[in-house]
Design a protein around this motif. Structure first.
Motif, PDB file in Angstrom:
ATOM      1  N   GLN A  64       0.819  -1.211   0.000  1.00  0.00           N
ATOM      2  CA  GLN A  64       0.000   0.000   0.000  1.00  0.00           C
ATOM      3  C   GLN A  64       0.857   1.268   0.000  1.00  0.00           C
ATOM      4  O   GLN A  64       0.462   2.282  -0.554  1.00  0.00           O
ATOM      5  N   ILE A  65       2.048   1.212   0.599  1.00  0.00           N
ATOM      6  CA  ILE A  65       2.949   2.379   0.564  1.00  0.00           C
ATOM      7  C   ILE A  65       3.474   2.561  -0.857  1.00  0.00           C
ATOM      8  O   ILE A  65       3.395   3.649  -1.429  1.00  0.00           O
ATOM      9  N   ILE A  66       4.020   1.479  -1.417  1.00  0.00           N
ATOM     10  CA  ILE A  66       4.637   1.536  -2.747  1.00  0.00           C
ATOM     11  C   ILE A  66       3.618   1.967  -3.795  1.00  0.00           C
ATOM     12  O   ILE A  66       3.898   2.807  -4.651  1.00  0.00           O
ATOM     13  N   GLU A  67       2.410   1.412  -3.711  1.00  0.00           N
ATOM     14  CA  GLU A  67       1.369   1.738  -4.701  1.00  0.00           C
ATOM     15  C   GLU A  67       0.938   3.199  -4.643  1.00  0.00           C
ATOM     16  O   GLU A  67       0.482   3.754  -5.627  1.00  0.00           O
ATOM     17  N   ASN A  68       1.088   3.831  -3.488  1.00  0.00           N
ATOM     18  CA  ASN A  68       0.648   5.218  -3.330  1.00  0.00           C
ATOM     19  C   ASN A  68       1.762   6.242  -3.493  1.00  0.00           C
ATOM     20  O   ASN A  68       1.523   7.434  -3.305  1.00  0.00           O
ATOM     21  N   LEU A  69       2.964   5.785  -3.848  1.00  0.00           N
ATOM     22  CA  LEU A  69       4.057   6.725  -4.082  1.00  0.00           C
ATOM     23  C   LEU A  69       3.865   7.461  -5.400  1.00  0.00           C
ATOM     24  O   LEU A  69       3.343   6.902  -6.364  1.00  0.00           O
ATOM     25  N   GLU A  70       4.293   8.701  -5.431  1.00  0.00           N
ATOM     26  CA  GLU A  70       4.363   9.445  -6.691  1.00  0.00           C
ATOM     27  C   GLU A  70       5.468   8.814  -7.540  1.00  0.00           C
ATOM     28  O   GLU A  70       6.383   8.193  -7.003  1.00  0.00           O
ATOM     29  N   GLU A  71       5.399   8.977  -8.848  1.00  0.00           N
ATOM     30  CA  GLU A  71       6.391   8.365  -9.750  1.00  0.00           C
ATOM     31  C   GLU A  71       7.821   8.716  -9.360  1.00  0.00           C
ATOM     32  O   GLU A  71       8.686   7.855  -9.318  1.00  0.00           O
ATOM     33  N   ASP A  72       8.084   9.987  -9.052  1.00  0.00           N
ATOM     34  CA  ASP A  72       9.448  10.395  -8.705  1.00  0.00           C
ATOM     35  C   ASP A  72       9.894   9.817  -7.362  1.00  0.00           C
ATOM     36  O   ASP A  72      11.074   9.596  -7.128  1.00  0.00           O
ATOM     37  N   GLU A  73       8.953   9.501  -6.460  1.00  0.00           N
ATOM     38  CA  GLU A  73       9.304   8.913  -5.163  1.00  0.00           C
ATOM     39  C   GLU A  73       9.687   7.440  -5.301  1.00  0.00           C
ATOM     40  O   GLU A  73      10.445   6.919  -4.485  1.00  0.00           O
ATOM     41  N   LYS A  74       9.157   6.764  -6.325  1.00  0.00           N
ATOM     42  CA  LYS A  74       9.459   5.337  -6.507  1.00  0.00           C
ATOM     43  C   LYS A  74      10.955   5.109  -6.731  1.00  0.00           C
ATOM     44  O   LYS A  74      11.480   4.053  -6.413  1.00  0.00           O
ATOM     45  N   ASN A  75      11.644   6.121  -7.244  1.00  0.00           N
ATOM     46  CA  ASN A  75      13.092   6.020  -7.436  1.00  0.00           C
ATOM     47  C   ASN A  75      13.840   5.930  -6.112  1.00  0.00           C
ATOM     48  O   ASN A  75      14.980   5.482  -6.077  1.00  0.00           O
ATOM     49  N   ASP A  76      13.200   6.367  -5.028  1.00  0.00           N
ATOM     50  CA  ASP A  76      13.836   6.302  -3.712  1.00  0.00           C
ATOM     51  C   ASP A  76      13.937   4.862  -3.196  1.00  0.00           C
ATOM     52  O   ASP A  76      14.736   4.575  -2.309  1.00  0.00           O
ATOM     53  N   TYR A  77      13.121   3.966  -3.719  1.00  0.00           N
ATOM     54  CA  TYR A  77      13.081   2.573  -3.254  1.00  0.00           C
ATOM     55  C   TYR A  77      13.168   1.611  -4.439  1.00  0.00           C
ATOM     56  O   TYR A  77      12.249   0.811  -4.659  1.00  0.00           O
ATOM     57  N   PRO A  78      14.248   1.660  -5.216  1.00  0.00           N
ATOM     58  CA  PRO A  78      14.335   0.814  -6.406  1.00  0.00           C
ATOM     59  C   PRO A  78      14.247  -0.675  -6.059  1.00  0.00           C
ATOM     60  O   PRO A  78      14.889  -1.140  -5.131  1.00  0.00           O
ATOM     61  N   GLY A  79      13.404  -1.378  -6.787  1.00  0.00           N
ATOM     62  CA  GLY A  79      13.271  -2.821  -6.590  1.00  0.00           C
ATOM     63  C   GLY A  79      12.395  -3.227  -5.423  1.00  0.00           C
ATOM     64  O   GLY A  79      12.138  -4.402  -5.216  1.00  0.00           O
ATOM     65  N   ASP A  80      11.937  -2.261  -4.633  1.00  0.00           N
ATOM     66  CA  ASP A  80      11.057  -2.573  -3.500  1.00  0.00           C
ATOM     67  C   ASP A  80       9.614  -2.513  -3.991  1.00  0.00           C
ATOM     68  O   ASP A  80       9.064  -1.445  -4.183  1.00  0.00           O
ATOM     69  N   GLU A  81       9.029  -3.681  -4.213  1.00  0.00           N
ATOM     70  CA  GLU A  81       7.649  -3.749  -4.693  1.00  0.00           C
ATOM     71  C   GLU A  81       6.655  -3.841  -3.547  1.00  0.00           C
ATOM     72  O   GLU A  81       5.453  -3.852  -3.754  1.00  0.00           O
ATOM     73  N   GLY A  82       7.165  -3.936  -2.340  1.00  0.00           N
ATOM     74  CA  GLY A  82       6.304  -4.072  -1.173  1.00  0.00           C
ATOM     75  C   GLY A  82       5.910  -5.525  -0.943  1.00  0.00           C
ATOM     76  O   GLY A  82       6.062  -6.374  -1.822  1.00  0.00           O
ATOM     77  N   ILE A  83       5.441  -5.797   0.243  1.00  0.00           N
ATOM     78  CA  ILE A  83       4.998  -7.151   0.614  1.00  0.00           C
ATOM     79  C   ILE A  83       3.707  -7.041   1.415  1.00  0.00           C
ATOM     80  O   ILE A  83       3.397  -5.998   1.975  1.00  0.00           O
ATOM     81  N   LYS A  84       2.974  -8.138   1.445  1.00  0.00           N
ATOM     82  CA  LYS A  84       1.876  -8.321   2.398  1.00  0.00           C
ATOM     83  C   LYS A  84       2.138  -9.686   3.007  1.00  0.00           C
ATOM     84  O   LYS A  84       1.974 -10.706   2.332  1.00  0.00           O
ATOM     85  N   GLN A  85       2.572  -9.673   4.280  1.00  0.00           N
ATOM     86  CA  GLN A  85       3.136 -10.902   4.818  1.00  0.00           C
ATOM     87  C   GLN A  85       2.985 -11.005   6.323  1.00  0.00           C
ATOM     88  O   GLN A  85       2.984  -9.999   7.033  1.00  0.00           O
TER      89      GLN A  85
END
Length: 192
Positions: A64-85
């Motif tokens: 839910q964090i990753i999905e709600n990031l702005e496009e430019d913010e996604k670069n801050d967490y490269p490769g982090d697709e998030g988990i539900k675990q």
């Protein structure tokens, strides 16, 4: 069922949680209640001590964090697709990388957010809800949330990572929380 969240000042938040086995009573229901409680309070993770159980269980949803990031913010967490675990009997194996700041909050310490420095990566050994053993390395914001929830299993709160001056600055707010002088839109359990 939404469970009450334990507020700062309750001793369960300072205890080291214990490992459990597959015979722990009603674990499936408890985990379902943890998810419902977390989502009902707009959280991205919650640990068993926060719902008054001193066991080594926590749940995390960073998708839910990753999905709600702005496009430019996604670069801050490269490769982090998030988990539900679900994490059961989690124990940190290793940490890597530079410490980096992130503005953290906690459902047990409402209305306080502060920058906390944590390593970039965490390798953690844990069991899933079927008690299958895993050892994985997480990074980015997912590692951040895992570190935060793992701390709860060790009796550590995010405010413990703050510098002494910052802690003194928020002391009156913490005192108010421990006395039940805080309003939130979810159920809280205050120490008596």
């Amino acid at each position: 069922m939404i469970l009450p969240i334990v507020a700062y000042g309750n001793p369960v938040l300072r205890e080291v949680a214990v490992d459990i086995d597959a015979n722990y009573p009603n674990l499936d229901t408890f985990i379902a209640n943890m998810w419902e409680t977390m989502y009902g309070s707009n959280g991205v993770g919650i640990a068993a001590p926060q719902v008054n159980k001193g066991i080594r269980v926590f749940v995390v949803d960073t998708k839910q964090i990753i999905e709600n990031l702005e496009e430019d913010e996604k670069n801050d967490y490269p490769g982090d697709e998030g988990i539900k675990q679900v994490f059961i009997n989690a124990h940190i194996v290793d940490t890597e990388g530079e410490d980096w700041p992130y503005n953290e909050g906690c459902l047990s310490i409402p209305k306080i957010r502060e920058d906390v420095y944590r390593p970039e990566k965490v390798t953690i050994r844990y069991q899933d809800e079927n008690f299958v053993q895993h050892e994985k390395t997480f990074h980015g914001v997912t590692a951040r949330v895992i570190f935060h929830e793992y701390d709860h299993l060790e009796g550590v709160l995010f405010i413990d990572h703050l510098k002494p001056l910052k802690k003194r600055m928020i002391k009156s707010k913490l005192d108010d929380i421990s006395k039940g002088k805080v309003r939130v839109d979810y159920k809280m359990l205050f120490k008596k």
